[in-house]
Design a protein around this motif. Structure first.
Motif, short mmCIF file in Angstrom:
data_model
loop_
_atom_site.label_atom_id
_atom_site.label_comp_id
_atom_site.label_asym_id
_atom_site.label_seq_id
_atom_site.Cartn_x
_atom_site.Cartn_y
_atom_site.Cartn_z
N SER A 1 0.51 -1.12 -0.17
CA SER A 1 0.01 -0.20 -0.20
C SER A 1 1.34 1.54 0.03
CB SER A 1 -0.66 -0.11 1.26
OG SER A 1 -2.16 1.51 1.39
N TRP A 2 0.66 1.95 -0.78
CA TRP A 2 1.57 3.74 -1.10
C TRP A 2 1.05 4.41 0.19
CZ3 TRP A 2 6.14 3.64 -3.97
CH2 TRP A 2 6.02 2.66 -4.70
N LEU A 3 2.12 5.01 0.09
CA LEU A 3 1.47 6.49 1.58
C LEU A 3 1.22 7.04 0.56
CD1 LEU A 3 3.70 4.36 3.05
CD2 LEU A 3 4.17 6.48 4.13
N ALA A 4 0.36 7.99 1.32
CA ALA A 4 -0.35 9.67 0.83
C ALA A 4 0.94 10.52 1.26
CB ALA A 4 -1.74 9.90 1.29
N SER A 5 1.86 10.83 2.12
CA SER A 5 2.18 12.06 2.44
C SER A 5 4.02 11.60 1.27
CB SER A 5 2.40 11.94 4.02
OG SER A 5 2.58 10.33 4.33
N LEU A 6 4.24 10.45 1.34
CA LEU A 6 5.90 10.30 0.44
C LEU A 6 5.57 9.29 -0.57
CD1 LEU A 6 7.22 9.58 4.22
CD2 LEU A 6 7.79 11.58 2.54
N ASN A 7 6.91 9.04 -1.24
CA ASN A 7 6.75 8.46 -2.18
C ASN A 7 7.20 6.97 -1.92
OD1 ASN A 7 5.62 9.20 -4.49
ND2 ASN A 7 7.78 10.11 -5.00
N TRP A 8 6.40 6.91 -0.52
CA TRP A 8 7.05 5.43 0.26
C TRP A 8 6.12 4.57 -0.37
CZ3 TRP A 8 9.14 6.93 5.35
CH2 TRP A 8 10.53 7.39 5.29
N ALA A 9 5.71 2.49 -0.34
CA ALA A 9 5.01 1.70 0.22
C ALA A 9 5.21 1.00 1.53
CB ALA A 9 4.90 1.15 -1.49
N VAL A 10 4.76 0.78 1.52
CA VAL A 10 4.90 -0.27 2.81
C VAL A 10 4.64 -1.71 2.05
CG1 VAL A 10 3.47 -1.12 5.03
CG2 VAL A 10 3.73 1.18 4.40
N ILE A 11 5.10 -2.51 2.29
CA ILE A 11 5.27 -4.41 2.72
C ILE A 11 5.04 -5.05 3.11
CG2 ILE A 11 5.70 -6.08 0.74
CD1 ILE A 11 7.52 -3.89 -0.87
N VAL A 12 3.63 -5.76 3.46
CA VAL A 12 3.68 -6.72 4.45
C VAL A 12 3.55 -8.50 3.53
CG1 VAL A 12 1.96 -4.77 6.12
CG2 VAL A 12 1.07 -7.60 4.18
N LYS A 13 4.55 -8.97 4.79
CA LYS A 13 4.22 -10.57 4.21
C LYS A 13 4.35 -11.05 5.08
CE LYS A 13 8.04 -12.40 3.67
NZ LYS A 13 9.59 -13.69 2.96
N GLU A 14 3.43 -12.81 4.94
CA GLU A 14 3.50 -13.38 6.57
C GLU A 14 4.53 -14.19 6.87
OE1 GLU A 14 -0.26 -15.44 5.02
OE2 GLU A 14 0.91 -15.90 3.86
N LYS A 15 4.93 -14.27 7.98
CA LYS A 15 6.41 -14.95 8.13
C LYS A 15 6.19 -16.28 8.24
CE LYS A 15 5.96 -11.44 12.09
NZ LYS A 15 6.44 -11.25 14.49
N GLU A 16 7.24 -16.67 8.40
CA GLU A 16 7.27 -18.14 8.39
C GLU A 16 6.49 -18.51 9.10
OE1 GLU A 16 8.77 -19.42 5.55
OE2 GLU A 16 8.68 -17.85 4.64
N ASP A 17 6.82 -18.50 10.24
CA ASP A 17 5.70 -19.63 11.32
C ASP A 17 4.08 -19.54 10.84
OD1 ASP A 17 7.91 -19.77 12.70
OD2 ASP A 17 7.50 -18.62 13.95
N THR A 18 3.77 -18.73 10.24
CA THR A 18 2.37 -18.52 9.84
C THR A 18 2.27 -19.01 8.35
OG1 THR A 18 2.64 -16.22 10.69
CG2 THR A 18 0.95 -16.60 9.07
#
Length: 563
Positions: free
Chosen positions: A267-284
């Motif tokens: 999901s891209w941020l509205a205030s910066l040209n940054w994106a948050v990436i989430v991935k599942e942990k190996e245990d999950t």
């Protein structure tokens, strides 16, 4: 004594069944067919359901994982947006103080930093510069940064040469040689442009984001517009290194599945040209995989249990069928004995005639050989008497042979037979002679073009005996019994009709029940038609009855040409 005889009969029948290879094969085929049928009825639909629900469950699980990751990515991006905006507001509110004057004393700058740090412990330090690009004052742990030259810093150049009030940098090393973020903001004091800069600790920001409840089963990564890590856990990547995945810039939010069934939501941020990436942990990921395996194992165990139940059930079903066959054979044997009892008078008459002939001829021969009569008869003269005796003996032997055929318990033997020959052999014996004595005519209407059939002659003969005996008992005082055969491509038909008293409709419904009889008490056993029905059914055919009171009754045996 009677119980011992019944037990012996049962043991003999059981031994015949167990020792007969044809019956063994029949029960084996029966059990195999039951297993196949039960597998098709219960196991196959269950396997389809398991596969279907497994497919549906995997789909729902995938959707759930995607929704969870996208929700987490969107939530984390909003949180980071809010965090960044709050930090910007902190610095803007701090420098917009009307009482602020230039130059700023060290004491005043330290107070300003303390206020910032109180707002958020992510602030590392605070400094200010003028248009000379030299840091005039510094409050924080790295005092060597005071008087440092920032002319070559990109963020400084952007603030000086644009109308932007503030800038936020990507993570970089800078003069301190450690990864950090910088927020730069400018203000005009006494017509002089003053630039305030504050650094943010990346680890503090990351700790804040990962402390939330929804982030416990995921890794959170932040990348810039070029795909370089800004924040990342050490087991996934390092800041300022190129990310394994660069989000699609044309989408505000999205998700991607890799070949190894890993999911990455962004999901891209509205205030910066940054994106948050989430991935599942190996245990999950492992927990999802283990859950699938557990469901598959549970399904296999249940299916295996059901399979063993089917095997056990088929064994019991065959056992019940075997016991039913034993009871049927006992009924059949009892019916044969009952039939012989009912025909005893006729048999005695049939045997009595040749015995009288033998007695008379022997008496004559004794007289010839008695010296008192001084007979001149020679041995040659005795030949006619010998022939009469031999003829009578063979007649008794024939009657005895047919009687043994009725009552003997022989092994079932399936062979090709012409039913016309079987009927002719049965009727032409003492049956026809007995019927003539009672003024009953047996009429044969046999179709000589019928094919041979694979059947058990002993059992079929027993059925015909039962039907002929019943027809005989139904006719008073005289009448006709018609035996006819016919065939089509699928079946052979044997009809036994009589001109007797007939049977009412209410009695017809019970005619094949065991121990049900329409004969007077002591006359019938009620087993004949029940046994006949079971025999024909076991031979793969059916038996029907049609009767009208006062007109007569017709029993029709229908046997398949091919079994």
């Amino acid at each position: 004594m009677k119980n011992e005889q019944d037990a012996n009969i049962k043991d003999n029948i059981n031994g015949d069944i167990n020792d007969n290879p044809i019956l063994k094969k029949m029960y084996w085929v029966m059990r195999r067919n039951y297993i196949v049928r039960l597998l098709l009825i219960y196991m196959f639909p269950l396997i389809l359901l398991v596969v279907y629900f497994q497919y549906q469950y995997n789909g729902l699980l995938t959707k759930s994982r995607e929704h969870h990751l996208m929700s987490a990515a969107e939530g984390q991006s909003r949180i980071l947006d809010i965090f960044i905006k709050e930090r910007i507001n902190n610095i803007i509110n701090l420098i917009d103080n009307p009482s602020l004057s230039y130059p700023i004393s060290s004491q005043e700058l330290n107070k300003m930093f303390e206020k910032l740090h109180k707002d958020s412990d992510a602030f590392i330090d605070l400094g200010y510069l003028d248009t000379t690009s030299i840091q005039k004052g510094y409050a924080g742990p790295l005092q060597f940064l005071e008087k440092k030259y920032y002319k070559k810093e990109k963020w400084y150049d952007e603030l000086i040469n644009t109308n932007e009030r503030y800038v936020i940098t990507d993570i970089y090393l800078g003069l301190r040689k450690t990864p950090h973020f910088t927020i730069g903001a400018k203000i005009i004091i006494n017509k002089k442009t003053i630039i305030f800069k504050t650094s943010l600790d990346p680890q503090k920001i990351y700790n804040y984001m990962t402390s939330l409840e929804k982030s416990k089963d995921i890794h959170i990564l932040i990348v810039n517009n070029s795909g370089y890590y800004q924040l990342a856990p050490t087991e996934v990547g390092k800041p300022m290194k190129l990310s394994f995945y660069i989000p699609n810039k044309s989408l505000n939010i999205g998700i991607k599945e890799t070949k190894d069934s890993r999911f990455y939501a962004f999901s891209w941020l509205a205030s910066l040209n940054w994106a948050v990436i989430v991935k599942e942990k190996e245990d999950t990921v492992k927990s999802y995989f283990n859950l699938k395996i557990e469901i598959i194992i549970a399904s296999i165990i249940f299916i295996a249990f059901l399979f063993f139940v089917i095997i056990y059930r088929s064994k019991n079903i065959v056992k019940v069928e075997k016991e039913k066959d034993m009871v049927l054979l006992q009924f059949e044997q009892a019916s044969k004995l009952a039939t012989v009892g009912e025909l005893a008078a006729g048999i005695a008459h049939e045997i009595g005639n040749p015995l009288n002939i033998i007695a008379n001829e022997v008496g004559i021969m004794q007289d010839y050989s008695n010296p008192k009569f001084k007979s001149t008869k020679t041995l040659q003269d005795m030949n006619p008497h010998y022939k009469k005796i031999i003829s009578a003996v063979y007649r008794i032997k024939d009657i005895n042979k047919k009687l043994l055929t009725f009552v003997s318990q022989k092994d079932n033997e399936l062979r090709e037979y012409n039913l016309n020959d079987l009927i002719e052999d049965l009727v032409s014996g003492f049956f026809e002679r007995e019927m003539k004595v009672d003024n009953i005519e047996i009429i044969r209407k046999l179709n000589h073009n019928i094919p041979t059939i694979l059947t058990d002659s002993n059992q079929l003969r027993q059925v015909l005996i039962n039907l002929l005996t019943n027809a005989h008992d139904a006719i008073k005082p005289s009448g006709k019994i018609t035996i006819s055969t016919n065939a089509n491509t699928d079946n052979i038909y044997i009809a036994v009709s009589d001109t007797g008293s007939g049977i009412s409709q209410d009695k017809l419904r019970k005619i094949f029940l065991p121990f049900y009889t329409t004969k007077p008490v002591g006359k019938g056993t009620g087993l004949g038609l029940s046994v006949s029905y079971s025999i024909i059914k076991n031979l793969g055919g059916t038996i029907t009855v049609d009767s009208k009171p006062g007109l007569g009754t017709t029993f029709t045996i229908i046997l398949p040409v091919k079994r």
